[in-house]
Design an enzyme around this catalytic site. Structure first.
Site, PDB file in Angstrom:
ATOM      1  N   GLN A   1     -29.941  75.092 -80.437  1.00 38.46           N
ATOM      2  CA  GLN A   1     -30.344  74.134 -81.451  1.00 38.46           C
ATOM      3  C   GLN A   1     -30.225  72.698 -80.952  1.00 38.46           C
ATOM      4  OE1 GLN A   1     -31.927  74.587 -84.130  1.00 38.46           O
ATOM      5  NE2 GLN A   1     -31.923  72.439 -84.761  1.00 38.46           N
ATOM      6  N   GLU A   2     -29.203  72.420 -80.168  1.00 38.06           N
ATOM      7  CA  GLU A   2     -28.973  71.053 -79.716  1.00 38.06           C
ATOM      8  C   GLU A   2     -30.032  70.580 -78.733  1.00 38.06           C
ATOM      9  OE1 GLU A   2     -26.974  68.873 -80.732  1.00 38.06           O
ATOM     10  OE2 GLU A   2     -25.341  69.882 -81.763  1.00 38.06           O
ATOM     11  N   SER A   3     -30.322  71.383 -77.726  1.00 35.18           N
ATOM     12  CA  SER A   3     -31.169  70.917 -76.629  1.00 35.18           C
ATOM     13  C   SER A   3     -32.233  71.905 -76.196  1.00 35.18           C
ATOM     14  CB  SER A   3     -30.293  70.612 -75.410  1.00 35.18           C
ATOM     15  OG  SER A   3     -29.656  71.808 -74.957  1.00 35.18           O
TER      16      SER A   3
ATOM     17  N   LEU B   1     -25.350  77.254 -80.456  1.00 37.53           N
ATOM     18  CA  LEU B   1     -25.293  75.811 -80.649  1.00 37.53           C
ATOM     19  C   LEU B   1     -26.206  75.093 -79.653  1.00 37.53           C
ATOM     20  CD1 LEU B   1     -22.195  73.639 -81.311  1.00 37.53           C
ATOM     21  CD2 LEU B   1     -23.543  73.171 -79.276  1.00 37.53           C
TER      22      LEU B   1
ATOM     23  N   TYR C   1     -29.267  72.022 -89.723  1.00 38.34           N
ATOM     24  CA  TYR C   1     -28.609  72.310 -88.445  1.00 38.34           C
ATOM     25  C   TYR C   1     -27.668  73.510 -88.570  1.00 38.34           C
ATOM     26  CZ  TYR C   1     -25.360  71.607 -84.532  1.00 38.34           C
ATOM     27  OH  TYR C   1     -24.566  71.782 -83.429  1.00 38.34           O
TER      28      TYR C   1
END
Length: 743
Positions: free
Chosen positions: A610-612, A607, A717
């Site tokens: 993908q987020e940051s 996660l 996402y």
């Protein structure tokens, strides 16, 4: 083409961007040293691990009890921490002490530069100017950035002629785009109080140079205010700017300001449709509806578009039947409208979700036949196949999916192949189904649909284990370089020479030594783009970035390297190279968060990637912050769960806090959706309400759930995090190849 706005997310809403908010001060007014012995290495480790408060305490211990040289090093390190956290007065205190204690022959350029920054941030620009001048005279390596600081301080101090001269020299340099735009905005704002004509000029530069709508809209807005400042009776000069903002940038925050400045005048000049559009993007649903209904009641040519947005507003309100009616009117009012295909798509989706399959098929068919080049055409064809599948016409569905696969490439083809295999299996044509799914797995072995094909073929691997990731190790750089050279892709000496010769390398390295991590990242980002087709240089960059703690850039460089390799080589790359592209930084904090919240560490890392992409200071345009991209409102609620008070949004930039909060929110979603990883990820991105709607329509089928996601950003996402998960399981849980869990 305009798209319907998605629901407001609960944890984050957009891919992290480089235009991040600045952390506010989080240090206590009087930081206290730790009781442990002075240890610079410990302080460095704590800093890299994102444990800023503990790092500050360790550094203060060195200042209090260390040897003279150690104290100087600690004071500089403390100043960097304080400046990064917005604590300019604390930074200035340490830097003043450094300059007093430094030997007469010491190189104090970094301290001079940082003290100039601290003084300027505190509003004492006149005191900052001689320090910038001293740094420049001494030949400090971050010359361009010292000139930026000097120009901004000159402008703020009212020395307009000198500021303009210095700033012109800055703009002649090869600046990264984000640095150039930020400088132009800073100069314009600095001139507003001291020289409005110069402010106008700089806002004009910003509008010309920036590619961001928000920058361009802001430049227009502030320019209008400057015109009024120059000519108090010239309100007429402001109206055209407002009109341009509303018409060209309706989805910006400035557009709402422009409307609200004088809504009656704007309504008369621009019309109800454009005003409604601004209100729609701003989430002012009632005002938007009133404006669009005014359009419908009038003879304005934008009635079709107004009907579309009324349908979108109906959806926001949960009035799906009304939304269907409004969408159906769009092509009737104007079949040539740019929103006619959008309306048919969303009409079809709502009809399908309502179980009105025949009407949904009619809407999809109309879209495909009337608008074959629409961006929705592929999805409409796919959903026609799904409707046949849902009705039990599996042979017809398989034929429809086969036709799509033959006519398409990449993800569209892969999705069609997966569903062709599912339809053939449902029709009890098992050999044919297996053949199609095997083809898909071979074509896309580590991509989402190929991984799902492996699951359907029975080749999934166990369950995702909860808890920590376990120990990680330093990459074997020599082995990676040796392997890369063996692929005829490595030229390490030439790569090093190219790296050291780049001005962006020199600037980035100097900025890092000054604690200006954001600016260094911008310079290194240019270098990374320039090296994107050079595997040897990408490896050098990955190695350097990892060594200085810039894990986000290190992993991006490694990922780009792998993307440059031929397909026959990439899967044989050393595991350490793959682990660079899929790293596990902040391992102690991540393991602690995973264990505390009972979520799999591999899922948490998937996660975060993908987020940051592991940038602790990442921020999105929607205000999501940190490694796990939690928005402050959600962060505040989580802080209450943990009884942490007071909560400051800047805490979300701290890796241990961000990882804990992200794991907590992910655990909540997993709990809400009974452990369904796909639904939990969709909820993390788009909110649990939307995920619940998609889950209800999916009938428990994972693939149907993903097909139901009608926000393209959320669909992408979920797929990307699932791909990351498969790779993390391979690299850190001992699997032979990337694999998804059973289910």
């Amino acid at each position: 083409m305009p798209r319907r706005a998605s629901a407001a997310p609960s944890a984050q809403s957009a891919t992290a961007t480089s235009a991040t908010p600045s952390p506010s001060a989080t240090f206590p007014p009087t930081p206290t040293p730790t009781e442990s012995p002075p240890d610079l290495e410990l302080a460095s480790q704590l800093t890299r691990g994102g444990q800023i408060d503990k790092a500050a305490g360790a550094l203060l211990a060195v200042v209090a009890r260390g040897r003279p040289a150690e104290r100087l090093t600690a004071r500089l390190a403390l100043a960097k921490l304080y400046l990064s956290e917005g604590s300019s007065s604390l930074a200035a205190h340490q830097l003043d002490a450094y300059l007093l204690e430094a030997p007469a022959n010491a190189d104090v350029r970094d301290a001079q530069f940082m003290l100039a920054r601290a003084l300027s941030a505190s509003g004492d620009d006149l005191a900052a100017l001689p320090l910038y001048a001293a740094y420049l005279q001494a030949g400090g390596p971050a010359q361009t950035y010292a000139r930026i600081g000097q120009a901004e301080s000159l402008a703020s101090a009212g020395q307009t002629a000198q500021a303009a001269s210095e700033a012109s020299g800055v703009l002649a340099q090869d600046l990264p785009p984000s640095i150039r735009s930020a400088f132009e905005l800073q100069m314009a704002q600095a001139f507003e109080n001291t020289s409005p004509p110069d402010a106008l000029d700089w806002y004009g530069r910003l509008r010309s140079d920036s590619s961001l709508d928000s920058d361009q809209a802001l430049a227009l807005w502030r320019s209008g205010l400057m015109e009024i400042a120059l000519h108090p009776l010239a309100d007429y000069a402001f109206v055209p700017n407002s009109q341009m903002i509303i018409e060209q940038y309706p989805d910006t925050a400035v557009a709402l300001q422009a409307v609200e400045q004088n809504p009656t005048v704007m309504m008369r000049m621009i019309g109800a449709y454009q005003i409604g559009l601004v209100y729609y993007y701003a989430g002012e649903n009632g005002k938007a509806r009133a404006a669009f209904e005014q359009v419908i009641a009038s003879s304005e040519p934008s009635q079709a578009a107004a009907s579309f947005y009324l349908g979108a507003l109906d959806e926001r309100d949960g009035a799906d039947a009304d939304a269907i009616t409004h969408y159906s009117r769009v092509p009737q009012l104007d079949a040539t409208s740019s929103l006619a295909d959008d309306a048919l798509w969303w009409q079809g989706r709502l009809l399908e979700q309502a179980g009105r399959s025949d009407e949904a098929a009619s809407a999809y068919s109309n879209l495909v036949d009337s608008y074959p080049s629409s961006s929705f055409a592929d999805d409409a064809r796919f959903h026609l196949g799904l409707l046949a599948y849902d009705s039990g016409n599996y042979v017809d569905a398989a034929s429809a999916f086969e036709s799509i696969a033959k006519a398409s490439r990449d993800e569209v083809r892969q999705r069609a192949l997966l569903w062709q295999g599912k339809a053939l299996s449902a029709a009890h044509k098992n050999d044919a189904a297996r053949s199609v799914l095997e083809t898909l797995r071979q074509e896309a072995p580590d991509e989402y649909y190929g991984l799902r094909a492996a699951v359907l073929l029975g080749d999934a691997s166990g369950t995702v284990r909860a808890g920590s990731l376990g120990s990680t190790q330093e990459p074997d750089w020599t082995a990676i370089e040796s392997w890369l050279n063996g692929q005829s892709a490595g030229q390490p000496l030439l790569a090093q020479q190219a790296l050291f010769a780049s001005p962006h390398w020199g600037a980035g390295s100097a900025l890092l030594s000054l604690g200006m991590t954001r600016q260094a990242g911008a310079e290194f980002g240019v270098l990374l783009d320039q090296a994107s087709r050079n595997p040897a240089l990408l490896l050098e960059l990955s190695h350097y970035f990892q060594g200085v703690g810039m894990i986000d850039l290190s992993s991006r460089a490694a990922a780009r390297l792998l993307a440059q390799l031929p397909e026959s080589q990439v899967e044989r790359a050393p595991p350490d190279l793959w682990r660079l592209a899929y790293p596990a930084p902040f391992a102690d904090a991540a393991d602690a968060a995973a264990l505390a919240e009972d979520v799999p560490a591999v899922l948490l890392f998937a996660l975060v990637r993908q987020e940051s992409f592991f940038d602790p200071l990442a921020g999105s345009t929607a205000g999501a912050l940190g490694l796990t991209q939690v928005v402050p409102a959600t962060g505040s609620a989580i802080a209450q769960d943990f009884k942490l008070a007071p909560f400051d949004a800047a805490q979300l930039f701290e890796p241990d806090t961000s990882l804990l909060f992200g794991a907590h929110y992910l655990h909540q979603q997993l709990d809400t959706f009974s452990g369904d990883i796909y639904a939990a990820l969709a909820a993390y991105n788009a909110g649990p309400g939307s995920a619940l709607r998609w889950q209800k329509a999916s009938g428990g089928d994972v693939d149907r759930f993903v097909a139901e996601i009608d926000f393209s950003q959320t669909e992408s996402y979920v797929q990307l995090v699932i791909e990351n998960l498969a790779r993390y399981r391979q690299l850190y849980q001992g699997l032979a190849e990337p694999a998804l869990p059973k289910g």
